[in-house]
Design a protein around this motif. Structure first.
Motif, PDB file in Angstrom:
ATOM      1  N   GLY A   1     -11.279 -18.447  21.477  1.00 15.73           N
ATOM      2  CA  GLY A   1     -10.254 -18.579  20.449  1.00 15.73           C
ATOM      3  C   GLY A   1     -10.760 -18.137  19.086  1.00 15.73           C
ATOM      4  N   TRP A   2     -12.021 -18.440  18.795  1.00 13.99           N
ATOM      5  CA  TRP A   2     -12.616 -18.011  17.531  1.00 13.99           C
ATOM      6  C   TRP A   2     -12.573 -16.491  17.413  1.00 13.99           C
ATOM      7  CZ3 TRP A   2     -15.089 -20.132  13.191  1.00 13.99           C
ATOM      8  CH2 TRP A   2     -15.875 -19.239  12.450  1.00 13.99           C
ATOM      9  N   VAL A   3     -12.998 -15.791  18.465  1.00 15.90           N
ATOM     10  CA  VAL A   3     -13.059 -14.324  18.424  1.00 15.90           C
ATOM     11  C   VAL A   3     -11.660 -13.732  18.311  1.00 15.90           C
ATOM     12  CG1 VAL A   3     -13.684 -12.264  19.742  1.00 15.90           C
ATOM     13  CG2 VAL A   3     -15.254 -14.214  19.643  1.00 15.90           C
ATOM     14  N   LEU A   4     -10.714 -14.255  19.108  1.00 12.28           N
ATOM     15  CA  LEU A   4      -9.362 -13.702  19.091  1.00 12.28           C
ATOM     16  C   LEU A   4      -8.676 -13.957  17.747  1.00 12.28           C
ATOM     17  CD1 LEU A   4      -8.109 -14.587  22.683  1.00 12.28           C
ATOM     18  CD2 LEU A   4      -9.000 -12.404  21.837  1.00 12.28           C
ATOM     19  N   ASN A   5      -8.773 -15.183  17.235  1.00 13.34           N
ATOM     20  CA  ASN A   5      -8.159 -15.492  15.947  1.00 13.34           C
ATOM     21  C   ASN A   5      -8.805 -14.705  14.813  1.00 13.34           C
ATOM     22  OD1 ASN A   5      -6.370 -17.364  17.056  1.00 13.34           O
ATOM     23  ND2 ASN A   5      -7.820 -19.047  16.856  1.00 13.34           N
ATOM     24  N   GLY A   6     -10.130 -14.609  14.858  1.00 15.85           N
ATOM     25  CA  GLY A   6     -10.825 -13.860  13.823  1.00 15.85           C
ATOM     26  C   GLY A   6     -10.494 -12.375  13.869  1.00 15.85           C
ATOM     27  N   THR A   7     -10.330 -11.833  15.068  1.00 13.60           N
ATOM     28  CA  THR A   7      -9.976 -10.415  15.187  1.00 13.60           C
ATOM     29  C   THR A   7      -8.576 -10.160  14.649  1.00 13.60           C
ATOM     30  OG1 THR A   7     -11.416 -10.183  17.121  1.00 13.60           O
ATOM     31  CG2 THR A   7      -9.713  -8.502  16.805  1.00 13.60           C
ATOM     32  N   LEU A   8      -7.652 -11.061  14.952  1.00 15.27           N
ATOM     33  CA  LEU A   8      -6.291 -10.897  14.436  1.00 15.27           C
ATOM     34  C   LEU A   8      -6.266 -10.957  12.915  1.00 15.27           C
ATOM     35  CD1 LEU A   8      -3.248 -10.674  14.876  1.00 15.27           C
ATOM     36  CD2 LEU A   8      -3.167 -13.162  15.161  1.00 15.27           C
ATOM     37  N   LEU A   9      -6.953 -11.945  12.356  1.00 14.25           N
ATOM     38  CA  LEU A   9      -7.020 -12.027  10.900  1.00 14.25           C
ATOM     39  C   LEU A   9      -7.736 -10.818  10.311  1.00 14.25           C
ATOM     40  CD1 LEU A   9      -7.871 -15.824  10.416  1.00 14.25           C
ATOM     41  CD2 LEU A   9      -5.667 -14.693  10.072  1.00 14.25           C
ATOM     42  N   GLY A  10      -8.754 -10.326  11.020  1.00 12.88           N
ATOM     43  CA  GLY A  10      -9.469  -9.148  10.552  1.00 12.88           C
ATOM     44  C   GLY A  10      -8.593  -7.908  10.533  1.00 12.88           C
TER      45      GLY A  10
ATOM     46  N   GLY B   1      -5.440  13.733  12.272  1.00  8.78           N
ATOM     47  CA  GLY B   1      -4.732  13.919  13.531  1.00  8.78           C
ATOM     48  C   GLY B   1      -4.548  12.622  14.289  1.00  8.78           C
ATOM     49  N   ARG B   2      -3.641  12.670  15.277  1.00  2.00           N
ATOM     50  CA  ARG B   2      -3.312  11.468  16.034  1.00  2.00           C
ATOM     51  C   ARG B   2      -4.495  10.978  16.856  1.00  2.00           C
ATOM     52  NH1 ARG B   2       2.017  11.713  19.586  1.00  2.00           N
ATOM     53  NH2 ARG B   2       2.800  12.027  17.460  1.00  2.00           N
ATOM     54  N   ASP B   3      -5.227  11.891  17.487  1.00  2.78           N
ATOM     55  CA  ASP B   3      -6.354  11.478  18.314  1.00  2.78           C
ATOM     56  C   ASP B   3      -7.425  10.792  17.475  1.00  2.78           C
ATOM     57  OD1 ASP B   3      -7.877  11.648  20.960  1.00  2.78           O
ATOM     58  OD2 ASP B   3      -9.251  12.691  19.593  1.00  2.78           O
ATOM     59  N   ALA B   4      -7.727  11.365  16.303  1.00  2.00           N
ATOM     60  CA  ALA B   4      -8.722  10.754  15.423  1.00  2.00           C
ATOM     61  C   ALA B   4      -8.259   9.393  14.931  1.00  2.00           C
ATOM     62  CB  ALA B   4      -9.013  11.677  14.240  1.00  2.00           C
ATOM     63  N   LEU B   5      -6.951   9.248  14.694  1.00  2.94           N
ATOM     64  CA  LEU B   5      -6.408   7.962  14.254  1.00  2.94           C
ATOM     65  C   LEU B   5      -6.555   6.912  15.355  1.00  2.94           C
ATOM     66  CD1 LEU B   5      -4.881   6.276  12.162  1.00  2.94           C
ATOM     67  CD2 LEU B   5      -2.752   7.164  13.111  1.00  2.94           C
ATOM     68  N   GLN B   6      -6.280   7.281  16.587  1.00  3.70           N
ATOM     69  CA  GLN B   6      -6.428   6.341  17.697  1.00  3.70           C
ATOM     70  C   GLN B   6      -7.879   5.925  17.874  1.00  3.70           C
ATOM     71  OE1 GLN B   6      -4.710   8.417  21.015  1.00  3.70           O
ATOM     72  NE2 GLN B   6      -2.599   7.974  20.405  1.00  3.70           N
ATOM     73  N   ARG B   7      -8.791   6.881  17.779  1.00  3.82           N
ATOM     74  CA  ARG B   7     -10.208   6.553  17.945  1.00  3.82           C
ATOM     75  C   ARG B   7     -10.721   5.673  16.810  1.00  3.82           C
ATOM     76  NH1 ARG B   7     -12.922   9.592  21.772  1.00  3.82           N
ATOM     77  NH2 ARG B   7     -11.722  11.285  22.717  1.00  3.82           N
ATOM     78  N   ALA B   8     -10.265   5.937  15.590  1.00  2.00           N
ATOM     79  CA  ALA B   8     -10.681   5.101  14.467  1.00  2.00           C
ATOM     80  C   ALA B   8     -10.136   3.679  14.614  1.00  2.00           C
ATOM     81  CB  ALA B   8     -10.208   5.724  13.156  1.00  2.00           C
ATOM     82  N   THR B   9      -8.916   3.550  15.128  1.00  2.00           N
ATOM     83  CA  THR B   9      -8.343   2.225  15.348  1.00  2.00           C
ATOM     84  C   THR B   9      -9.133   1.453  16.400  1.00  2.00           C
ATOM     85  OG1 THR B   9      -6.144   3.078  14.791  1.00  2.00           O
ATOM     86  CG2 THR B   9      -6.238   0.975  15.949  1.00  2.00           C
ATOM     87  N   LEU B  10      -9.497   2.127  17.480  1.00  2.00           N
ATOM     88  CA  LEU B  10     -10.314   1.479  18.506  1.00  2.00           C
ATOM     89  C   LEU B  10     -11.693   1.123  17.969  1.00  2.00           C
ATOM     90  CD1 LEU B  10      -9.401   3.625  21.655  1.00  2.00           C
ATOM     91  CD2 LEU B  10      -8.655   1.302  21.113  1.00  2.00           C
ATOM     92  N   LEU B  11     -12.223   1.981  17.110  1.00  2.00           N
ATOM     93  CA  LEU B  11     -13.518   1.699  16.493  1.00  2.00           C
ATOM     94  C   LEU B  11     -13.435   0.440  15.638  1.00  2.00           C
ATOM     95  CD1 LEU B  11     -16.354   3.078  16.285  1.00  2.00           C
ATOM     96  CD2 LEU B  11     -15.558   4.063  14.136  1.00  2.00           C
ATOM     97  N   LEU B  12     -12.369   0.309  14.870  1.00  2.00           N
ATOM     98  CA  LEU B  12     -12.173  -0.890  14.050  1.00  2.00           C
ATOM     99  C   LEU B  12     -12.005  -2.125  14.920  1.00  2.00           C
ATOM    100  CD1 LEU B  12     -11.587  -2.319  11.346  1.00  2.00           C
ATOM    101  CD2 LEU B  12      -9.202  -1.602  11.591  1.00  2.00           C
ATOM    102  N   LEU B  13     -11.214  -2.017  15.980  1.00  2.00           N
ATOM    103  CA  LEU B  13     -11.000  -3.158  16.865  1.00  2.00           C
ATOM    104  C   LEU B  13     -12.302  -3.604  17.517  1.00  2.00           C
ATOM    105  CD1 LEU B  13      -9.024  -5.090  18.239  1.00  2.00           C
ATOM    106  CD2 LEU B  13      -8.631  -3.342  19.981  1.00  2.00           C
ATOM    107  N   ALA B  14     -13.109  -2.650  17.968  1.00  2.00           N
ATOM    108  CA  ALA B  14     -14.394  -2.994  18.586  1.00  2.00           C
ATOM    109  C   ALA B  14     -15.314  -3.684  17.591  1.00  2.00           C
ATOM    110  CB  ALA B  14     -15.052  -1.736  19.146  1.00  2.00           C
ATOM    111  N   SER B  15     -15.330  -3.214  16.348  1.00  2.00           N
ATOM    112  CA  SER B  15     -16.203  -3.828  15.348  1.00  2.00           C
ATOM    113  C   SER B  15     -15.751  -5.251  15.006  1.00  2.00           C
ATOM    114  CB  SER B  15     -16.228  -2.970  14.082  1.00  2.00           C
ATOM    115  OG  SER B  15     -14.992  -3.045  13.393  1.00  2.00           O
ATOM    116  N   LEU B  16     -14.438  -5.474  14.942  1.00  2.00           N
ATOM    117  CA  LEU B  16     -13.939  -6.815  14.654  1.00  2.00           C
ATOM    118  C   LEU B  16     -14.276  -7.784  15.784  1.00  2.00           C
ATOM    119  CD1 LEU B  16     -10.443  -5.975  13.114  1.00  2.00           C
ATOM    120  CD2 LEU B  16     -12.471  -6.805  11.902  1.00  2.00           C
ATOM    121  N   LEU B  17     -14.099  -7.345  17.016  1.00  2.00           N
ATOM    122  CA  LEU B  17     -14.443  -8.198  18.156  1.00  2.00           C
ATOM    123  C   LEU B  17     -15.925  -8.533  18.163  1.00  2.00           C
ATOM    124  CD1 LEU B  17     -12.291  -6.511  20.952  1.00  2.00           C
ATOM    125  CD2 LEU B  17     -11.970  -8.815  20.030  1.00  2.00           C
TER     126      LEU B  17
END
Length: 271
Positions: A83-92, A49-65
């Motif tokens: 800059g390290w965190v932002l660049n690394g998150t984008l590459l992640g 579902g869409r809600d689960a997809l949004q939450r999983a995406t936020l979960l991934l973003l939080a883990s990368l940061l």
């Protein structure tokens, strides 16, 4: 499907959101993912579902940061840590997108048709937990190395700024010179985190198997196909991108250190 998950595994995807779920894929659910991967993956990837997809995406973003922050903390970057965190998150995120596609393809080759949303959700959860385990090990190793040889990362960054194309050679020189006992102890401790991460990945993959309704044989085939394609693509990308990334290395290394005129020789660090 929701009834089966509740009956067999005690997971009710339709239940009201608890504190971890209301955190929107934040710290509480991230901790729950590391502690109980089956529960989180079944709750998210089981119904989809869409809600689960949004939450999983936020979960991934939080883990990368968080993971890039953990890796960057011992490197003495100063204001360059942002800059390290932002660049690394984008590459992640880019790497997670590619890895998610390979994981989805692996399940499809194994004959499992889970739908793109559930596949993406499962891949995001798998990538989030695995990345944090890898980052925790790198944090331990970097801390041990920095304690054993104070200023070693400042020296490396300074030399990379003056010669970005020679960055691979710097790592080769370090390997030839060897590291101290403290850094070796860090390798041992980091390996414990990485072994725990391997065990976590196997548990998470089994949770994906349950969420997709697949048998052990199909899960093994999907895992083998995903690993094989990932290894092949990793070798191809690494060999073809080393020359293309040299300008990016120059830009990033120049932005990481506060003073570009500072040049520290590694022999001075050892003294």
């Amino acid at each position: 499907l929701a009834a089966q998950l509740q009956q067999r595994h005690g997971v009710d995807p339709s239940a009201p959101a608890g504190p971890a779920q209301r955190a929107g894929g934040g710290a509480l659910e991230l901790v729950e993912l590391l502690a109980q991967p089956r529960r989180v993956i079944l709750r998210r990837a089981g119904p989809g579902g869409r809600d689960a997809l949004q939450r999983a995406t936020l979960l991934l973003l939080a883990s990368l940061l968080l993971g890039n922050l953990l890796i960057g903390l011992p490197l003495e970057l100063g204001f360059g840590l942002v800059g390290w965190v932002l660049n690394g998150t984008l590459l992640g995120l880019l790497a997670a997108a590619g890895g998610g596609a390979l994981i989805t393809a692996g399940w499809r080759v194994a004959g499992v048709r889970s739908g793109w949303q559930r596949s993406v959700i499962g891949a995001a959860c798998l990538w989030a937990g695995g990345w944090l385990c890898l980052a925790a090990g790198l944090l331990v190793f970097a801390l041990a190395w920095a304690i054993g040889e104070p200023g070693v990362f400042t020296a490396l960054l300074s030399r990379w700024r003056t010669n970005p194309q020679g960055a691979p050679g710097e790592w080769a020189a370090l390997a030839d010179a060897g590291v101290g006992a403290t850094a070796l102890a860090g390798v041992v401790l980091a390996s414990a985190f990485w072994l725990a991460g391997l065990a976590w990945t196997l548990a998470a993959w089994n949770a994906l198997r349950i969420a997709f309704g697949a048998g052990p044989l199909r899960a093994a085939v999907a895992g083998a196909v995903s690993l094989a394609t990932f290894a092949t693509s990793e070798l191809t990308v690494t060999s073809s991108a080393s020359a293309a990334l040299s300008p990016l290395v120059s830009i990033c290394s120049a932005s990481l250190a506060p003073d570009s005129s500072m040049r520290v020789d590694r022999s001075l660090v050892r003294r």
